[in-house]
Design a protein around this motif. Structure first.
Motif, PDB file in Angstrom:
ATOM      1  N   ASN A 118       0.838  -1.199   0.000  1.00 16.37           N
ATOM      2  CA  ASN A 118       0.000   0.000   0.000  1.00 16.37           C
ATOM      3  C   ASN A 118       0.879   1.258   0.000  1.00 16.37           C
ATOM      4  OD1 ASN A 118      -1.733   2.096   0.548  1.00 16.37           O
ATOM      5  ND2 ASN A 118      -2.379   1.336   2.560  1.00 16.37           N
ATOM      6  N   PRO A 119       0.869   2.021  -1.111  1.00 17.29           N
ATOM      7  CA  PRO A 119       1.736   3.207  -1.166  1.00 17.29           C
ATOM      8  C   PRO A 119       1.368   4.250  -0.109  1.00 17.29           C
ATOM      9  CG  PRO A 119       0.277   3.118  -3.087  1.00 17.29           C
ATOM     10  CD  PRO A 119       0.087   1.832  -2.338  1.00 17.29           C
ATOM     11  N   GLY A 120       0.119   4.212   0.370  1.00 15.19           N
ATOM     12  CA  GLY A 120      -0.314   5.186   1.372  1.00 15.19           C
ATOM     13  C   GLY A 120      -0.003   4.761   2.797  1.00 15.19           C
ATOM     14  N   CYS A 121       0.687   3.641   2.961  1.00 16.38           N
ATOM     15  CA  CYS A 121       0.940   3.124   4.316  1.00 16.38           C
ATOM     16  C   CYS A 121       2.080   3.864   4.997  1.00 16.38           C
ATOM     17  CB  CYS A 121       1.259   1.631   4.241  1.00 16.38           C
ATOM     18  SG  CYS A 121       1.611   0.909   5.855  1.00 16.38           S
ATOM     19  N   ILE A 122       1.917   4.155   6.262  1.00 13.12           N
ATOM     20  CA  ILE A 122       2.929   4.876   7.040  1.00 13.12           C
ATOM     21  C   ILE A 122       4.251   4.090   7.095  1.00 13.12           C
ATOM     22  CG2 ILE A 122       2.231   3.915   9.304  1.00 13.12           C
ATOM     23  CD1 ILE A 122       3.089   7.627   8.839  1.00 13.12           C
ATOM     24  N   THR A 125       7.241   5.147   4.695  1.00 11.58           N
ATOM     25  CA  THR A 125       7.791   6.496   4.795  1.00 11.58           C
ATOM     26  C   THR A 125       9.107   6.420   5.567  1.00 11.58           C
ATOM     27  OG1 THR A 125       6.627   6.917   6.862  1.00 11.58           O
ATOM     28  CG2 THR A 125       5.452   7.481   4.848  1.00 11.58           C
ATOM     29  N   ASN A 126       9.647   7.581   5.931  1.00 11.71           N
ATOM     30  CA  ASN A 126      10.952   7.564   6.615  1.00 11.71           C
ATOM     31  C   ASN A 126      10.837   7.419   8.132  1.00 11.71           C
ATOM     32  OD1 ASN A 126       9.839  10.038   7.146  1.00 11.71           O
ATOM     33  ND2 ASN A 126      11.730  11.193   6.863  1.00 11.71           N
ATOM     34  N   GLU A 127       9.688   6.916   8.605  1.00 11.60           N
ATOM     35  CA  GLU A 127       9.521   6.752  10.052  1.00 11.60           C
ATOM     36  C   GLU A 127      10.480   5.665  10.570  1.00 11.60           C
ATOM     37  OE1 GLU A 127       7.695   8.657  11.970  1.00 11.60           O
ATOM     38  OE2 GLU A 127       6.867   9.800  10.278  1.00 11.60           O
ATOM     39  N   HIS A 143       0.350  -4.625   9.944  1.00  8.94           N
ATOM     40  CA  HIS A 143       0.014  -4.184  11.295  1.00  8.94           C
ATOM     41  C   HIS A 143      -0.429  -2.720  11.292  1.00  8.94           C
ATOM     42  CE1 HIS A 143       0.623  -3.229  15.550  1.00  8.94           C
ATOM     43  NE2 HIS A 143       1.456  -2.289  15.199  1.00  8.94           N
ATOM     44  N   TYR A 144       0.103  -1.934  10.368  1.00  8.88           N
ATOM     45  CA  TYR A 144      -0.202  -0.506  10.363  1.00  8.88           C
ATOM     46  C   TYR A 144      -1.471  -0.174   9.591  1.00  8.88           C
ATOM     47  CZ  TYR A 144       4.212   0.066  12.651  1.00  8.88           C
ATOM     48  OH  TYR A 144       5.214  -0.023  13.574  1.00  8.88           O
ATOM     49  N   CYS A 145      -1.589  -0.662   8.348  1.00  7.92           N
ATOM     50  CA  CYS A 145      -2.718  -0.201   7.523  1.00  7.92           C
ATOM     51  C   CYS A 145      -3.740  -1.293   7.221  1.00  7.92           C
ATOM     52  CB  CYS A 145      -2.199   0.408   6.223  1.00  7.92           C
ATOM     53  SG  CYS A 145      -1.631  -0.814   5.027  1.00  7.92           S
ATOM     54  N   ASP A 146      -3.534  -2.521   7.721  1.00  5.95           N
ATOM     55  CA  ASP A 146      -4.477  -3.622   7.496  1.00  5.95           C
ATOM     56  C   ASP A 146      -4.508  -4.140   6.061  1.00  5.95           C
ATOM     57  OD1 ASP A 146      -5.368  -3.779  10.150  1.00  5.95           O
ATOM     58  OD2 ASP A 146      -6.795  -2.149   9.828  1.00  5.95           O
ATOM     59  N   VAL A 148      -3.867  -6.520   3.071  1.00  3.59           N
ATOM     60  CA  VAL A 148      -3.658  -7.966   3.134  1.00  3.59           C
ATOM     61  C   VAL A 148      -2.910  -8.433   1.888  1.00  3.59           C
ATOM     62  CG1 VAL A 148      -4.744 -10.209   3.457  1.00  3.59           C
ATOM     63  CG2 VAL A 148      -5.844  -8.157   4.375  1.00  3.59           C
TER      64      VAL A 148
END
Ligand SMILES: [Zn+2]
Lengths: 158, 300
Positions: A118-122, A125-127, A143-146, A148
């Protein structure tokens, strides 16, 4: 000695025995390169590596084998293999002897191995976090964006 | 005691949801301590604008005697300067007793909870979760009818509409039956459909509102965004066939309620506002008692 061409003998001919290291046997046919990828073995790895693919097997029809010298795989590394090849067996070799033989177990959680599609998943990113997936019967759940992952797992390996 | 966070409605079981909704009802009937959160500070970190959700949380904390801090605007916040969310959260944890976060990236609230030393409430992360919206949707339904085994229609953009996804998941805990109507390409995602049906939920797809209007108890209308359509002609085509009108509602059950997460565009004819079926303004007002119950749940 007569050559009857049994599965076991073919296997012996294909790959030499190793003194110390790990033999991963009963890998689903064609998955050996993905196993190598999952273990993070790259062209710069020092260990001698041999791979046999599509070896005839009595139980599996065909199977792949990976032999890795001078490296004993950890439980976490071994269990990752279960994601793509649940029947694989691990033989730890010391001085030409099989010292330990174990199966692989599908882990409940995998961290840092797979990138979330998912490109929109946190997690993309650089976290300061590693990707994290729960392993459920329906697939790998981010775990972050669900998100599958249900197929082509190996194409998401980091 | 471990810090409590509210990240996803999927983290709740049915009795936890019921307990929160009961508490919200008690607050709604003015039976609550107006100083319950006296001296407590809520930080509102909105990395994308959502004035209503933010105001609703600010109103909720103020009614409980607490105060709120908020980031002025996205430009002014340090995220624009390249700081990680993890760092922002660690710092803000030192300024406030709880953090409510809205962020464009999915999973941002779960990440925030990992780095926060105070409770985190998710107020929407990208196309992901928005649990306070789902709780107030359920609360509004429960004001009119018991949620068990009801027939709920979800219409509109069901692919990207996160409010519809979370509501559907929560309704599966109440053995509700789902009816869907969405334009081609904007159907519920397969992974969600599989998850819901594996929980025993029955999902019926429809081709028109007329076809299902007589059988449903709740009509949940979601916003359709023009940019999801190839051209404006196809948008208007779909928008007009999905529009809720008083004529359409004449075939409905007497107790049917119409909900919409607001703001609406063309989805509901303004003439419906006068109808006893219309509950979307009530729904929006319910955001305050529901968020008060959430704040008390994590901050007390
Ligand atoms: Zn993800």
């Amino acid at each position: 000695m007569t050559h009857t061409g049994t599965a076991d003998e073919n296997e012996r001919l294909l790959i030499r025995r190793i003194r110390n290291g790990t033999v991963i046997d009963h890998i689903d046919g064609g998955e050996a390169l993905n196993v190598v990828k999952i273990l993070g073995i790259t062209g710069t790895t020092q260990e001698a590596l041999s791979i046999a693919t599509n070896v005839p097997s009595r139980d599996m029809g065909r199977k792949d084998i990976v032999k890795l010298t001078n490296r004993e795989l950890s439980k976490e590394e071994v269990d990752r293999i279960a994601l793509i090849s649940p029947h694989a067996t691990i033989n730890i070799i010391r001085n030409f002897k099989v010292c330990e033989k174990k199966g692989v177990e599908i882990p409940n959680l995998i961290q840092g191995l797979v990138r979330c599609p998912n490109p929109g998943c946190i997690s993309n990113t650089n976290e300061p976090i590693q990707s994290k997936f729960r392993v459920l019967p329906t697939g790998l759940h981010c775990h972050y964006c669900d998100w599958v992952i249900t197929k082509d797992l190996t194409s998401y390996i980091i | 005691m471990a810090t409590r966070h509210i990240i996803s409605i999927g983290d709740f079981n049915r009795s936890e949801i019921d307990r929160l909704l009961d508490h919200a009802r008690q607050i709604d009937s003015k039976k609550y301590d107006r100083n319950a959160l006296n001296g407590k500070i809520l930080a509102a970190l909105f990395f994308e604008p959502s004035t209503r959700t933010r105001m609703s949380f600010e109103s909720a904390i103020a009614r409980l005697g607490g105060t709120s801090l908020s980031v002025g605007s996205v430009d002014a916040c340090s995220m624009a300067k390249g700081e990680t969310l993890a760092d922002t959260i660690r710092v803000v944890s030192g300024y406030a007793d709880a953090i409510v976060i809205r962020h464009p990236k999915e999973g941002a609230a779960r990440l925030a909870a990992e780095f926060a030393t105070v409770p985190v409430i998710n107020a929407g992360d990208g196309a992901g979760q928005h649990p306070s919206q789902t709780l107030l949707d359920l609360y509004t339904i429960r004001q009119s009818m018991p949620i068990d085994k009801i027939d709920v229609a979800l219409i509109g953009d069901l692919r990207y509409g996160r409010t519809a996804h979370s509501l559907a998941s929560a309704l599966s805990l109440y053995n509700a039956r789902l009816h869907t109507l969405s334009p081609t390409g904007l159907e519920l995602p397969d992974t969600l459909v599989n998850e819901l049906t594996s929980k025993g939920m029955e999902i019926v797809n429809h081709d028109s509102i007329e076809e299902m209007i007589g059988t449903i108890d709740v009509l949940y209308v979601t916003r359709m965004q023009r940019e999801r359509f190839p051209d404006s002609a196809s948008y208007f085509n779909v928008a007009s066939s999905y529009r809720i009108t008083p004529e359409l509602l004449s075939g409905a059950k007497e107790h049917l309620i119409v909900l919409h997460p607001l703001p609406r565009v063309d989805e509901i004819d303004p003439r419906v506002d006068e109808s006893p079926h219309a509950r979307y303004f009530e729904q929006s007002k319910n955001g305050v008692p529901v968020r008060m119950a959430m704040l008390m749940d994590v901050m007390q």
